[in-house]
Design a protein around this motif. Structure first.
Motif, PDB file in Angstrom:
ATOM      1  N   ASP A   1      -9.428  45.740 -34.360  1.00 30.25           N
ATOM      2  CA  ASP A   1      -8.773  46.174 -35.593  1.00 30.25           C
ATOM      3  C   ASP A   1      -8.921  47.675 -35.837  1.00 30.25           C
ATOM      4  N   ARG A   2     -10.131  48.122 -36.119  1.00 31.27           N
ATOM      5  CA  ARG A   2     -10.336  49.564 -36.309  1.00 31.27           C
ATOM      6  C   ARG A   2      -9.980  50.337 -35.053  1.00 31.27           C
ATOM      7  N   THR A   3     -10.468  49.847 -33.922  1.00 33.08           N
ATOM      8  CA  THR A   3     -10.156  50.480 -32.641  1.00 33.08           C
ATOM      9  C   THR A   3      -8.665  50.407 -32.352  1.00 33.08           C
ATOM     10  N   GLY A   4      -8.048  49.273 -32.657  1.00 35.15           N
ATOM     11  CA  GLY A   4      -6.618  49.104 -32.411  1.00 35.15           C
ATOM     12  C   GLY A   4      -5.769  50.062 -33.215  1.00 35.15           C
TER      13      GLY A   4
ATOM     14  N   ALA B   1       1.425  40.151 -31.483  1.00 32.80           N
ATOM     15  CA  ALA B   1       2.320  41.311 -31.451  1.00 32.80           C
ATOM     16  C   ALA B   1       2.925  41.591 -32.813  1.00 32.80           C
ATOM     17  N   SER B   2       3.198  40.529 -33.565  1.00 37.86           N
ATOM     18  CA  SER B   2       3.839  40.696 -34.871  1.00 37.86           C
ATOM     19  C   SER B   2       2.986  41.508 -35.837  1.00 37.86           C
ATOM     20  N   ALA B   3       1.658  41.451 -35.693  1.00 38.56           N
ATOM     21  CA  ALA B   3       0.770  42.188 -36.593  1.00 38.56           C
ATOM     22  C   ALA B   3       0.965  43.691 -36.441  1.00 38.56           C
ATOM     23  N   MET B   4       1.018  44.167 -35.203  1.00 35.98           N
ATOM     24  CA  MET B   4       1.233  45.600 -34.989  1.00 35.98           C
ATOM     25  C   MET B   4       2.674  45.986 -35.280  1.00 35.98           C
ATOM     26  N   GLN B   5       3.598  45.092 -34.966  1.00 34.73           N
ATOM     27  CA  GLN B   5       5.006  45.358 -35.260  1.00 34.73           C
ATOM     28  C   GLN B   5       5.197  45.538 -36.762  1.00 34.73           C
TER      29      GLN B   5
ATOM     30  N   SER C   1      -1.777  43.875 -28.313  1.00 37.90           N
ATOM     31  CA  SER C   1      -1.780  42.423 -28.129  1.00 37.90           C
ATOM     32  C   SER C   1      -2.802  41.960 -27.098  1.00 37.90           C
ATOM     33  N   LEU C   2      -3.201  42.828 -26.183  1.00 36.99           N
ATOM     34  CA  LEU C   2      -4.145  42.447 -25.141  1.00 36.99           C
ATOM     35  C   LEU C   2      -5.505  42.033 -25.699  1.00 36.99           C
TER      36      LEU C   2
END
Length: 305
Positions: free
Chosen positions: A201-204, A259-263, A226-227
């Protein structure tokens, strides 16, 4: 500057999905006790989960840089966790991790807690609630201690990862800029690795901002994010943002890295700021600083054998 952008764009395009997975597989095979480890910019900037569980062999390889295919070890480690998380991690460090951290100079270990300002986080979460529900919970607080906090926690759970990330981006702008500046400064000395607890999360979010500075496209950013779900598996049941846990949140609502979370997060940034670059400028990582990061990566990549 146009040539720099073109070269960086070509570089990102040159890393096909197959090549990316190859890099990922090699890195994880060699550094097996570094969870969720992969490059953001191969040879320069890396991301991972906590480094508190290293084997002695993996610690030595990190210190020597033998898995880089060059002779440069990590020069800077940026820890994005809160102090209480770090203290817990120190208590359970493996012998390998003790070797790793004891070998670093003080200047090589940088602590930038992204969720240090807990009050700002919860103030922003509360502000996102439905006005009626917020007013109702505020009134209940006069009779039930913590009613507003519990209502905010339920709202955050319902919003899932996209809401969590947008709240973090608003409430942690200052630390984000500090982390970005630390990456830029440290690259002059050698490769950088940044991490939180799970590296998700923070790193992402920090990885997404760096990739955006380098003009990576959405597909690459979302695929990289997503990885994490695959790499940490069940370990991701508690989000890496748990350093901000007040004991009322069920972090099971924030499992995985779909993927939807980052999208949705990228969409929220653009609806609110117009672009990720504009968001960065708004939190005081200016367009000029973003250009400096791009140029530095370009120069260093060209110098890599």
């Amino acid at each position: 500057s146009d040539i720099i952008l073109l070269n960086l764009a070509n570089w990102f395009m040159g890393i096909t999905l197959l090549n990316f997975f190859t890099i990922l597989a090699v890195c994880n095979a060699i550094v097996s006790t570094v969870k969720n480890f992969r490059p953001v910019v191969p040879g320069l900037i890396y991301r991972s989960a906590t480094l508190d569980k290293l084997s002695v062999s993996d610690a030595e390889q990190l210190l020597q840089g033998t898995y880089f295919n060059n002779t440069s070890p990590f020069f800077t480690v940026i820890d994005l966790r809160n102090s209480d998380e770090i203290k817990k991690g120190v208590k359970r460090r493996t012998d390998g991790s003790k070797v790793f951290y004891s070998s670093l100079r003080e200047s090589q270990s940088v602590h930038i807690p992204l969720l240090h300002n807990v009050d700002a986080f919860w103030d922003e979460a509360i502000s996102r609630m439905d006005p009626f529900e917020r007013t109702k919970a505020t009134l209940e607080s006069a009779f039930k201690r913590g009613a507003l906090d519990r209502a905010a926690a339920r709202h955050l759970e319902c919003g899932g990862l996209p809401l969590l990330y947008s709240v973090m981006l608003v409430s942690s702008g200052g630390p984000m800029v500090t982390a970005l500046n630390a990456c830029v400064k440290s690259l002059d000395q050698g490769p950088v690795i940044f991490h939180c607890e799970k590296g998700k999360d923070r790193t992402g979010l920090l990885a997404m901002l760096i990739q955006s500075c380098l003009r990576a496209n959405d597909v690459d950013i979302i695929e990289a994010y997503s990885l994490s779900g695959d790499l940490i598996g069940d370990e991701g049941a508690k989000t890496s943002a748990e350093g901000n846990n007040n004991g009322m949140i069920d972090w099971g609502y924030f499992r995985g890295s779909p993927a939807s979370a980052m999208q949705d997060t990228l969409q929220w940034i653009r609806l609110r700021h117009g672009s990720v670059e504009a968001y960065l400028d708004n939190i005081m990582f200016s367009y000029a600083q973003q250009k400096d990061l791009r140029e530095k990566c370009e120069v260093l990549l060209n110098e890599t054998p």
